[in-house]
Write an enzyme that holds these catalytic residues in place. Structure first.
Site, mmCIF file in Angstrom:
data_model
loop_
_atom_site.group_PDB
_atom_site.id
_atom_site.type_symbol
_atom_site.label_atom_id
_atom_site.label_comp_id
_atom_site.label_asym_id
_atom_site.label_seq_id
_atom_site.Cartn_x
_atom_site.Cartn_y
_atom_site.Cartn_z
ATOM 1 N N MET A 140 0.802 -1.222 0.000
ATOM 2 C CA MET A 140 0.000 0.000 0.000
ATOM 3 C C MET A 140 0.838 1.277 0.000
ATOM 4 O O MET A 140 0.534 2.229 0.716
ATOM 5 C CB MET A 140 -0.955 -0.016 1.204
ATOM 6 C CG MET A 140 -1.791 -1.269 1.306
ATOM 7 S SD MET A 140 -2.651 -1.663 -0.227
ATOM 8 C CE MET A 140 -4.129 -0.722 0.041
ATOM 9 N N ARG A 141 1.892 1.286 -0.790
ATOM 10 C CA ARG A 141 2.750 2.471 -0.887
ATOM 11 C C ARG A 141 3.172 2.689 -2.316
ATOM 12 O O ARG A 141 3.363 1.714 -3.051
ATOM 13 C CB ARG A 141 4.067 2.216 -0.129
ATOM 14 C CG ARG A 141 4.039 2.697 1.204
ATOM 15 C CD ARG A 141 5.155 2.206 2.086
ATOM 16 N NE ARG A 141 4.568 2.237 3.392
ATOM 17 C CZ ARG A 141 4.409 3.343 4.088
ATOM 18 N NH1 ARG A 141 4.886 4.474 3.656
ATOM 19 N NH2 ARG A 141 3.781 3.317 5.230
ATOM 20 N N HIS A 168 -4.022 -4.812 -9.578
ATOM 21 C CA HIS A 168 -4.999 -3.837 -9.082
ATOM 22 C C HIS A 168 -6.410 -4.374 -9.336
ATOM 23 O O HIS A 168 -6.693 -4.867 -10.438
ATOM 24 C CB HIS A 168 -4.801 -2.494 -9.789
ATOM 25 C CG HIS A 168 -5.695 -1.435 -9.245
ATOM 26 N ND1 HIS A 168 -5.452 -0.819 -8.031
ATOM 27 C CD2 HIS A 168 -6.863 -0.924 -9.702
ATOM 28 C CE1 HIS A 168 -6.419 0.043 -7.777
ATOM 29 N NE2 HIS A 168 -7.284 -0.001 -8.780
HETATM 30 C C1 GRF Z 1 -5.701 -7.234 -3.900
HETATM 31 O O1 GRF Z 1 -7.059 -6.995 -4.158
HETATM 32 C C2 GRF Z 1 -4.843 -6.490 -4.878
HETATM 33 O O2 GRF Z 1 -5.430 -6.345 -6.124
HETATM 34 C C3 GRF Z 1 -4.704 -5.142 -4.230
HETATM 35 O O3 GRF Z 1 -4.607 -5.418 -2.857
HETATM 36 C C4 GRF Z 1 -5.278 -6.640 -2.571
HETATM 37 C C5 GRF Z 1 -4.310 -7.516 -1.841
HETATM 38 O O4 GRF Z 1 -4.926 -8.688 -1.351
HETATM 39 N N1 GRF Z 1 -3.582 -4.417 -4.781
HETATM 40 P P1 GRF Z 1 -4.036 -9.794 -0.645
HETATM 41 O O5 GRF Z 1 -3.253 -9.094 0.472
HETATM 42 O O6 GRF Z 1 -3.125 -10.373 -1.671
HETATM 43 O O7 GRF Z 1 -4.990 -10.796 -0.093
#
Ligand code: GRF
Length: 198
Positions: free
Chosen positions: A90-91, A109
């Site tokens: 998340m960065r 995404h």
């Molecule tokens: C997924 O939906 C991905 O597309 C997004 O963040 C989520 C991560 O899910 N970037 P996880 O941590 O792999 O379960």
């Protein structure tokens, strides 16, 4: 075999799926490192369960983003990492990592980019009432979910869907699409390397 580092901040279901695919041979590479900015993330437990080393660094404990990314980069180099796979990290990736791994950082995404970039893409699509959303795998550049697209898969939203069922559908597609794209990319690279050896 190429060495992969997966970056994750949360649940880590994509990390787990990718690692599973390397272990059963469907991805021609090895996940040799999980990088997280959230030491308490469930992804860390998953990595420990699979004996995959974890680099957990809290960005706040560094004086700058550059210093934080340099610490990551040192470990990527120490582990001979060939590709960086973002999976719920998340960065935004900054110039330090981008320049070192140009064209070798992928992201997934949960929308059909360029629709619904950024956080909460599944909720946004659901609340907007679109009939089709999906999943995108793309190369990472300096923007937020803006890099060149490698693959997309559509997911229909039907009348009976709730946010929860839509999330399940999206994640199920992610768990198929991401390993398939990574496998294809690595096979192409390995094929190219073999040609260069001839
Ligand atoms: C997924 O939906 C991905 O597309 C997004 O963040 C989520 C991560 O899910 N970037 P996880 O941590 O792999 O379960």
């Amino acid at each position: 075999m190429p060495n992969l580092a997966v970056f994750a901040s949360g649940n880590g279901s994509n990390f787990q799926t990718i690692a599973d695919h390397t272990l059963n041979g469907r991805i021609p590479g090895d996940v040799v490192l999980l990088v997280t900015d959230k030491p308490g993330a469930y992804a860390v437990e998953r990595a420990e369960g699979m004996n995959i080393p974890v680099l957990a660094l809290a960005p706040k404990s560094f004086e700058s983003k550059q210093a934080y990314e340099q610490a990551i980069l040192n470990e990527l180099h120490a582990k001979d990492i060939d590709f960086v796979i973002l999976a719920g990290y998340m960065r935004l990736i900054g110039p330090t990592l981008l320049s070192a791994y140009s064209g070798r950082i992928l992201n997934i995404h949960p929308s059909l980019l360029p629709s619904f970039p950024g956080l909460h893409a599944i909720e946004q699509a659901f609340e907007k009432g679109v009939k089709v959303t999906g999943v995108t795998v793309h190369y990472v550049d300096e923007g937020m979910d803006t890099g060149p697209i490698l693959a997309q898969q559509a997911v229909e939203i039907d009348e009976l869907d709730t946010l929860e069922t839509l999330e399940e559908k999206i994640h199920a597609v992610e768990h198929q699409l991401y390993p398939a794209v990574i496998a294809k990319l690595l096979n192409q690279k390995l094929e190219g390397a073999r040609h260069n050896d001839c």
